[in-house]
Design an enzyme around this catalytic site. Structure first.
Site, short mmCIF file in Angstrom:
data_model
loop_
_atom_site.label_atom_id
_atom_site.label_comp_id
_atom_site.label_asym_id
_atom_site.label_seq_id
_atom_site.Cartn_x
_atom_site.Cartn_y
_atom_site.Cartn_z
N ALA A 123 0.80 -1.23 0.00
CA ALA A 123 0.00 0.00 0.00
C ALA A 123 0.83 1.28 0.00
O ALA A 123 0.27 2.37 0.03
CB ALA A 123 -0.93 -0.01 1.20
N ASN A 189 1.55 -2.87 8.33
CA ASN A 189 2.54 -3.64 7.55
C ASN A 189 3.40 -2.72 6.71
O ASN A 189 4.60 -2.96 6.52
CB ASN A 189 1.83 -4.69 6.70
CG ASN A 189 1.21 -5.75 7.57
OD1 ASN A 189 1.91 -6.60 8.10
ND2 ASN A 189 -0.10 -5.67 7.78
N HIS A 219 -0.44 7.43 3.52
CA HIS A 219 0.85 7.03 4.11
C HIS A 219 1.89 8.06 3.73
O HIS A 219 2.13 8.28 2.54
CB HIS A 219 1.27 5.66 3.58
CG HIS A 219 0.22 4.61 3.74
ND1 HIS A 219 -0.19 4.14 4.96
CD2 HIS A 219 -0.54 3.96 2.83
CE1 HIS A 219 -1.13 3.23 4.79
NE2 HIS A 219 -1.37 3.12 3.51
N1 LIG Z 1 1.88 -4.66 2.96
C1 LIG Z 1 0.73 -4.02 2.79
O1 LIG Z 1 0.67 -2.97 2.16
C2 LIG Z 1 -0.52 -4.61 3.36
C3 LIG Z 1 -0.51 -5.84 3.94
N2 LIG Z 1 -1.65 -6.40 4.43
C4 LIG Z 1 -1.55 -7.74 5.02
O2 LIG Z 1 -2.30 -8.62 4.22
C5 LIG Z 1 -3.18 -9.39 5.05
C6 LIG Z 1 -4.43 -9.74 4.28
O3 LIG Z 1 -5.15 -8.57 3.99
P1 LIG Z 1 -6.65 -8.64 3.44
O4 LIG Z 1 -6.71 -9.54 2.26
O5 LIG Z 1 -7.14 -7.26 3.33
O6 LIG Z 1 -7.35 -9.34 4.70
P2 LIG Z 1 -8.67 -10.22 4.76
O7 LIG Z 1 -9.03 -10.31 6.19
O8 LIG Z 1 -9.67 -9.75 3.79
O9 LIG Z 1 -8.17 -11.66 4.26
C7 LIG Z 1 -7.25 -12.43 4.94
C8 LIG Z 1 -7.53 -13.87 4.55
O10 LIG Z 1 -6.46 -14.69 4.98
C9 LIG Z 1 -6.99 -15.82 5.64
N3 LIG Z 1 -6.09 -16.36 6.63
C10 LIG Z 1 -5.70 -15.76 7.79
N4 LIG Z 1 -4.86 -16.57 8.46
C11 LIG Z 1 -4.73 -17.68 7.70
C12 LIG Z 1 -3.99 -18.88 7.87
N5 LIG Z 1 -3.25 -19.09 8.95
N6 LIG Z 1 -4.07 -19.81 6.89
C13 LIG Z 1 -4.83 -19.61 5.79
N7 LIG Z 1 -5.55 -18.49 5.58
C14 LIG Z 1 -5.50 -17.55 6.53
C15 LIG Z 1 -8.28 -15.33 6.29
O11 LIG Z 1 -9.12 -16.40 6.53
P3 LIG Z 1 -10.06 -16.41 7.85
O12 LIG Z 1 -11.11 -15.40 7.55
O13 LIG Z 1 -10.52 -17.82 7.89
O14 LIG Z 1 -9.20 -16.01 9.00
C16 LIG Z 1 -8.81 -14.38 5.21
O15 LIG Z 1 -9.57 -15.05 4.24
C17 LIG Z 1 -3.42 -8.48 6.28
O16 LIG Z 1 -3.77 -9.24 7.42
C18 LIG Z 1 -2.09 -7.82 6.44
O17 LIG Z 1 -1.23 -8.63 7.24
C19 LIG Z 1 -2.84 -5.74 4.34
C20 LIG Z 1 -2.90 -4.50 3.78
C21 LIG Z 1 -1.75 -3.82 3.26
O1 LIG Z 2 -3.75 -1.06 3.35
C1 LIG Z 2 -3.11 -0.14 3.88
O2 LIG Z 2 -3.29 1.06 3.59
C2 LIG Z 2 -2.02 -0.43 4.86
C3 LIG Z 2 -2.26 -1.54 5.78
O3 LIG Z 2 -3.37 -1.92 6.07
C4 LIG Z 2 -1.10 -2.19 6.37
O4 LIG Z 2 0.02 -1.71 6.16
O5 LIG Z 2 -1.27 -3.21 7.04
#
Ligand SMILES: NC(=O)C1=CN([C@@H]2O[C@H](COP(=O)(O)OP(=O)(O)OC[C@H]3O[C@@H](n4cnc5c(N)ncnc54)[C@H](OP(=O)(O)O)[C@@H]3O)[C@@H](O)[C@H]2O)C=CC1
Ligand SMILES: O=C([O-])CC(=O)C(=O)O
Length: 266
Positions: A123, A189, A219
């Site tokens: 992001a 993150n 950000h």
């Molecule tokens: N670097 C960046 O810019 C960003 C990073 N992120 C990261 O990405 C992740 C995902 O974001 P987003 O898609 O929006 O989140 P969501 O909550 O929409 O999706 C996460 C999915 O991952 C699944 N999941 C969680 N833990 C596990 C596991 N141990 N094994 C298998 N599946 C699993 C969840 O299933 P269930 O519902 O069953 O738990 C859910 O379906 C965030 O948690 C964050 O850590 C997010 C935004 C920005």
């Molecule tokens: O999606 C975003 O803007 C950032 C975020 O959630 C993350 O860094 O975990």
């Protein structure tokens, strides 16, 4: 050549990415790893050529790249096993790397098998420049993140303000990137990515703000060194299936996948 990809997680980012990849002739999503309890829910959402698995042992040998888009816990659970198989791993949940043991374990696994860990900028923009200068060239890095109040629900922000009724921006956290990444695993993150690219988790200073006036996640990075200074601001609308996650995240993940498949890449 078609690059064969496995996704860990099938939430907002993975689903958006899936739609981007499906018409790409050079990329195939071959497997999706979800929790055991979610297998039967996810299977009907995907075409029959995509295998839904719930164990990392079921990862096919011909997978070229695994992308984690599931959260900190999933990176802890599966990251090392993927790397030990010699498969490159894209990481979106970079905040989990604030745990020194996890960071060390993943780096060792990659080193021993010759695989690579690719932290996806996700992001936030400007990571290429911060990383190019790195720790040796930078003396101070400050990150400020703003999201709408309800994006901070379920976080420690709830203990310091009334998110439902904020009428002014409210600073919910000020401190190091290490603590921010740990305390806000679904929101900070990008903080971890900035820290990893620049001067580290303990030196990168962070402010997180619940802001009723922003409609897009914002950000801001201010970074200074002896011979360079940066100021970057990234504003992105959010994904329909997760109003706290920037839409830029899945665009950035798609770019990382294209980097592996395209012969010209920028
Ligand atoms: N670097 C960046 O810019 C960003 C990073 N992120 C990261 O990405 C992740 C995902 O974001 P987003 O898609 O929006 O989140 P969501 O909550 O929409 O999706 C996460 C999915 O991952 C699944 N999941 C969680 N833990 C596990 C596991 N141990 N094994 C298998 N599946 C699993 C969840 O299933 P269930 O519902 O069953 O738990 C859910 O379906 C965030 O948690 C964050 O850590 C997010 C935004 C920005
Ligand atoms: O999606 C975003 O803007 C950032 C975020 O959630 C993350 O860094 O975990």
């Amino acid at each position: 050549m078609t690059v064969k990809v496995a996704l860990i997680g099938y939430g907002a980012i993975a689903q958006d990415l899936f739609f981007k990849v499906q018409d790409d002739p050079y990329l195939t999503i071959k497997q999706v790893l979800v929790r055991h309890r979610s297998c039967e829910i996810v299977k009907p959402l995907l075409c029959s050529t995509i295998e839904v698995i719930s164990s990392i042992d079921d990862l096919d040998d011909d997978i070229d790249f695994v992308l984690e888009c599931a959260g900190h816990e999933a990176l802890c659970e599966y990251g090392e096993a993927v790397l030990r198989r010699g498969i490159d791993l894209g990481v979106l949940s970079a905040g989990a790397l604030s745990d020194i043991n996890l960071d060390t374990g993943l780096r060792q696994a990659a080193h021993q098998s010759g695989s690579k860990i690719i932290v996806v900028p996700g992001a936030i923009g400007g990571i290429d420049a911060i990383s190019s200068v790195g720790k040796t060239g930078l003396t101070a890095v400050q990150y400020t993140g703003r999201k709408a109040p309800l994006s901070w629900k379920g976080t420690p922000a709830e203990n310091v303000c009334d998110l439902e009724n904020l009428s002014e921006p409210f600073e919910i956290y000020a401190g190091t990137a290490r603590d921010a990444a740990r305390l806000f695993p679904k929101n900070a993150n990008v903080v971890a990515t900035v820290a990893l690219a620049g001067i580290g988790f303990d030196e990168t200073l962070v402010r997180l703000i619940a802001d009723p006036f922003v409609s897009r996640n914002t950000h801001r990075i201010e970074a200074h060194g002896d011979n360079v200074s940066f100021s970057f601001e990234t504003c992105s609308g959010t994904l329909p299936d997760n109003p706290r996650t920037s839409a830029l995240t899945s665009q950035s993940a798609y770019r990382i996948l294209k980097m592996r498949s395209d012969s010209f890449f920028l």
